[in-house]
Design a protein around this motif. Sequence first.
Motif, mmCIF file in Angstrom:
data_model
loop_
_atom_site.group_PDB
_atom_site.id
_atom_site.type_symbol
_atom_site.label_atom_id
_atom_site.label_comp_id
_atom_site.label_asym_id
_atom_site.label_seq_id
_atom_site.Cartn_x
_atom_site.Cartn_y
_atom_site.Cartn_z
ATOM 1 N N MET A 177 35.512 26.618 55.062
ATOM 2 C CA MET A 177 35.525 28.031 54.704
ATOM 3 C C MET A 177 34.331 28.327 53.804
ATOM 4 S SD MET A 177 38.091 29.324 56.118
ATOM 5 C CE MET A 177 39.572 28.811 56.935
ATOM 6 N N ARG A 178 33.773 29.496 53.949
ATOM 7 C CA ARG A 178 32.648 29.902 53.124
ATOM 8 C C ARG A 178 33.176 30.565 51.860
ATOM 9 N NH1 ARG A 178 28.742 34.535 53.451
ATOM 10 N NH2 ARG A 178 27.173 33.897 51.958
ATOM 11 N N CYS A 179 32.829 29.972 50.731
ATOM 12 C CA CYS A 179 33.255 30.480 49.436
ATOM 13 C C CYS A 179 32.096 31.254 48.815
ATOM 14 C CB CYS A 179 33.671 29.320 48.533
ATOM 15 S SG CYS A 179 34.184 29.845 46.892
ATOM 16 N N VAL A 180 32.362 32.486 48.427
ATOM 17 C CA VAL A 180 31.370 33.348 47.801
ATOM 18 C C VAL A 180 31.764 33.541 46.341
ATOM 19 C CG1 VAL A 180 30.359 35.667 47.788
ATOM 20 C CG2 VAL A 180 30.894 34.546 49.964
ATOM 21 N N ILE A 181 30.805 33.356 45.449
ATOM 22 C CA ILE A 181 31.014 33.601 44.021
ATOM 23 C C ILE A 181 30.310 34.910 43.668
ATOM 24 C CG2 ILE A 181 30.732 32.708 41.669
ATOM 25 C CD1 ILE A 181 32.440 30.902 43.546
ATOM 26 N N ARG A 182 31.031 35.797 42.998
ATOM 27 C CA ARG A 182 30.445 37.083 42.614
ATOM 28 C C ARG A 182 30.994 37.510 41.255
ATOM 29 N NH1 ARG A 182 34.300 40.870 42.889
ATOM 30 N NH2 ARG A 182 35.952 40.680 44.445
ATOM 31 N N LYS A 183 30.374 38.537 40.707
ATOM 32 C CA LYS A 183 30.830 39.120 39.445
ATOM 33 C C LYS A 183 32.214 39.740 39.673
ATOM 34 C CE LYS A 183 29.451 42.615 36.038
ATOM 35 N NZ LYS A 183 30.667 43.410 35.955
ATOM 36 N N GLY A 184 33.123 39.452 38.758
ATOM 37 C CA GLY A 184 34.448 40.045 38.849
ATOM 38 C C GLY A 184 34.433 41.499 38.427
ATOM 39 N N GLU A 185 35.274 42.284 39.055
ATOM 40 C CA GLU A 185 35.385 43.714 38.775
ATOM 41 C C GLU A 185 36.835 44.050 38.423
ATOM 42 O OE1 GLU A 185 32.797 45.582 38.610
ATOM 43 O OE2 GLU A 185 31.328 44.306 39.620
ATOM 44 N N PRO A 186 37.061 45.151 37.706
ATOM 45 C CA PRO A 186 38.435 45.544 37.378
ATOM 46 C C PRO A 186 39.342 45.645 38.615
ATOM 47 C CG PRO A 186 36.897 46.841 36.090
ATOM 48 C CD PRO A 186 36.073 46.039 37.073
ATOM 49 N N GLU A 187 38.773 45.978 39.753
ATOM 50 C CA GLU A 187 39.545 46.091 40.994
ATOM 51 C C GLU A 187 40.121 44.746 41.436
ATOM 52 O OE1 GLU A 187 36.172 47.205 40.847
ATOM 53 O OE2 GLU A 187 36.910 49.167 40.200
ATOM 54 N N ASP A 188 39.625 43.647 40.874
ATOM 55 C CA ASP A 188 40.127 42.308 41.194
ATOM 56 C C ASP A 188 41.400 41.971 40.422
ATOM 57 O OD1 ASP A 188 37.962 41.623 42.955
ATOM 58 O OD2 ASP A 188 36.704 41.305 41.184
ATOM 59 N N ALA A 189 41.792 42.828 39.498
ATOM 60 C CA ALA A 189 42.913 42.544 38.592
ATOM 61 C C ALA A 189 44.211 42.146 39.299
ATOM 62 C CB ALA A 189 43.143 43.719 37.643
ATOM 63 N N PRO A 190 44.633 42.802 40.372
ATOM 64 C CA PRO A 190 45.886 42.367 41.005
ATOM 65 C C PRO A 190 45.825 40.904 41.476
ATOM 66 C CG PRO A 190 45.234 44.512 41.861
ATOM 67 C CD PRO A 190 44.097 43.998 41.022
ATOM 68 N N TYR A 191 44.665 40.487 41.942
ATOM 69 C CA TYR A 191 44.493 39.124 42.446
ATOM 70 C C TYR A 191 44.411 38.109 41.309
ATOM 71 C CZ TYR A 191 43.314 42.199 46.261
ATOM 72 O OH TYR A 191 43.353 43.211 47.182
ATOM 73 N N THR A 192 43.667 38.461 40.262
ATOM 74 C CA THR A 192 43.552 37.528 39.139
ATOM 75 C C THR A 192 44.889 37.379 38.426
ATOM 76 O OG1 THR A 192 42.700 39.258 37.646
ATOM 77 C CG2 THR A 192 41.074 37.935 38.847
#
Length: 170
Positions: free
Chosen positions: A4-19
């Motif tokens: 699987m291709r893993c992408v690392i990016r800057k986290g955003e507030p929209e990621d909150a449910p997942y984090t």
Amino acid sequence: MTEMRCVIRKGEPEDAPYTMAIAKEILSEGYGLKQLSEFHDSLEKEEGWISRYEDPNFFLVAEIEGEVVGFLNFDVGTLSSTKHQGTFGVSVKRDARDQGVGRKIVMEMIDRCRQTVGIDIIRLNVLESNARAIHLYESLGFQKEGCFQDYIRKSGKSEDLTHMALHLHS
């Protein structure tokens, strides 16, 4: 098995449910210092926590096929005498482990720290029972610098906390 291709990016507030979901999963497994009951259930608090990360601090997420499967937060020392170092925490979703996600996100953090003028040391604390994480950190050059004995007591058990560090310019 397809890689699987893993992408690392800057986290955003929209990621909150997942984090939040990943953090709850980690805590339910017994990792971390908090009890699951001590973790907030507020999406707004999680969004605020992610939003506060500004240079030189940063918050990263790891995605596989568009799904957030891990995150890392890095905090530089807050005092003028401690700004040469930072600490981090990393969490990877259970079903994304053993796929290189943790390694990739920690390596991205190390690269960012090497490119940031003034950061010379990366520090972390890890529960002694988390052998998988300790092995990863050691494979990336982190060294054990100390141990806080009987640091936490959860579910009637005492556990030590290992302090590790990576000295970037030595």
